[in-house]
Design a protein around this motif. Structure first.
Motif, short mmCIF file in Angstrom:
data_model
loop_
_atom_site.label_atom_id
_atom_site.label_comp_id
_atom_site.label_asym_id
_atom_site.label_seq_id
_atom_site.Cartn_x
_atom_site.Cartn_y
_atom_site.Cartn_z
N TYR A 188 55.60 75.01 84.83
CA TYR A 188 54.52 76.06 84.46
C TYR A 188 55.20 77.00 83.50
O TYR A 188 54.77 77.63 82.49
N GLN A 189 56.29 77.55 84.31
CA GLN A 189 57.04 78.90 83.93
C GLN A 189 57.64 78.36 82.25
O GLN A 189 57.91 79.09 81.43
N ALA A 190 58.29 77.10 82.53
CA ALA A 190 59.19 76.52 81.32
C ALA A 190 58.08 76.77 79.97
O ALA A 190 58.45 76.92 79.05
N LYS A 191 56.92 75.94 80.34
CA LYS A 191 55.86 75.99 79.37
C LYS A 191 55.42 77.43 78.67
O LYS A 191 55.27 77.60 77.43
N ILE A 192 55.28 78.12 79.62
CA ILE A 192 54.89 79.81 79.22
C ILE A 192 56.03 80.19 78.37
O ILE A 192 55.69 80.90 77.30
N HIS A 193 57.42 80.13 78.82
CA HIS A 193 58.29 80.93 78.22
C HIS A 193 58.83 80.00 77.14
O HIS A 193 59.84 80.27 76.54
N SER A 194 58.17 79.14 76.56
CA SER A 194 58.34 78.21 75.46
C SER A 194 59.76 77.37 75.59
O SER A 194 60.54 77.78 74.50
N GLU A 195 60.01 77.12 76.72
CA GLU A 195 61.52 76.12 76.63
C GLU A 195 61.27 74.92 75.93
O GLU A 195 60.50 74.78 75.11
N LEU A 209 61.62 71.33 74.55
CA LEU A 209 60.79 70.23 75.05
C LEU A 209 61.73 69.38 75.97
O LEU A 209 61.03 68.81 76.76
N ALA A 210 62.82 69.23 75.47
CA ALA A 210 63.78 68.36 76.40
C ALA A 210 63.89 68.99 77.95
O ALA A 210 63.68 68.09 78.69
N LYS A 211 63.94 70.13 77.98
CA LYS A 211 64.15 70.85 79.40
C LYS A 211 62.75 70.70 80.07
O LYS A 211 62.53 70.09 81.25
N ILE A 212 61.56 70.73 79.37
CA ILE A 212 60.11 70.67 79.85
C ILE A 212 60.07 69.18 80.32
O ILE A 212 59.42 68.78 81.22
N GLU A 213 60.33 68.13 79.36
CA GLU A 213 60.35 66.85 79.67
C GLU A 213 61.08 66.47 80.78
O GLU A 213 60.76 65.71 81.82
N LYS A 214 62.29 66.90 81.23
CA LYS A 214 63.11 66.88 82.32
C LYS A 214 62.58 67.43 83.66
O LYS A 214 62.71 66.59 84.55
N LEU A 215 62.09 68.44 83.47
CA LEU A 215 61.23 69.12 84.60
C LEU A 215 60.07 68.20 84.99
O LEU A 215 59.71 67.94 86.08
N ARG A 216 59.20 67.90 83.97
CA ARG A 216 57.99 66.78 84.06
C ARG A 216 58.50 65.48 84.98
O ARG A 216 57.56 65.32 85.85
N ARG A 217 59.62 65.30 84.31
CA ARG A 217 59.89 63.67 84.93
C ARG A 217 60.22 63.96 86.29
O ARG A 217 60.21 63.13 87.35
N LYS A 218 61.10 64.91 86.75
CA LYS A 218 61.67 64.96 87.90
C LYS A 218 60.23 65.38 89.02
O LYS A 218 60.39 65.03 89.97
N MET A 219 59.31 66.31 88.41
CA MET A 219 58.09 66.41 89.25
C MET A 219 57.63 65.21 89.61
O MET A 219 56.78 65.13 90.62
N VAL A 220 57.21 64.17 88.45
CA VAL A 220 56.70 63.18 88.87
C VAL A 220 57.13 62.23 89.74
O VAL A 220 56.54 61.60 90.64
N ALA A 221 58.49 62.11 89.65
CA ALA A 221 59.35 61.33 90.78
C ALA A 221 59.27 62.08 92.18
O ALA A 221 58.76 61.23 92.94
#
Length: 58
Positions: A20-27, A29-41
């Motif tokens: 959520y923080q990464a999306k708010i702070h406009s990180e 897309l690669a970092k957001i996708e990496k975080l998303r994949r880790k969270m899903v796992a």
């Protein structure tokens, strides 16, 4: 088993917050996708732990 599930829930909540923080702070897309994949796992792992506890009867 419940303590491991609690720890896993806390980890998923932390990863959700980081995403959520990464999306708010406009990180990037690669970092957001990496975080998303880790969270899903980690969510999948949590679901498996809950399912195993239900089958076992804890």
């Amino acid at each position: 088993m419940t303590t491991e599930i609690g720890k896993q829930r806390a980890l998923v909540a932390q990863l959700h917050h980081e995403l959520y923080q990464a999306k708010i702070h406009s990180e990037s897309l690669a970092k957001i996708e990496k975080l998303r994949r880790k969270m899903v796992a980690e969510e999948k792992k949590l679901n498996m732990m809950i399912f195993a506890a239900q089958v076992k009867g804890d």
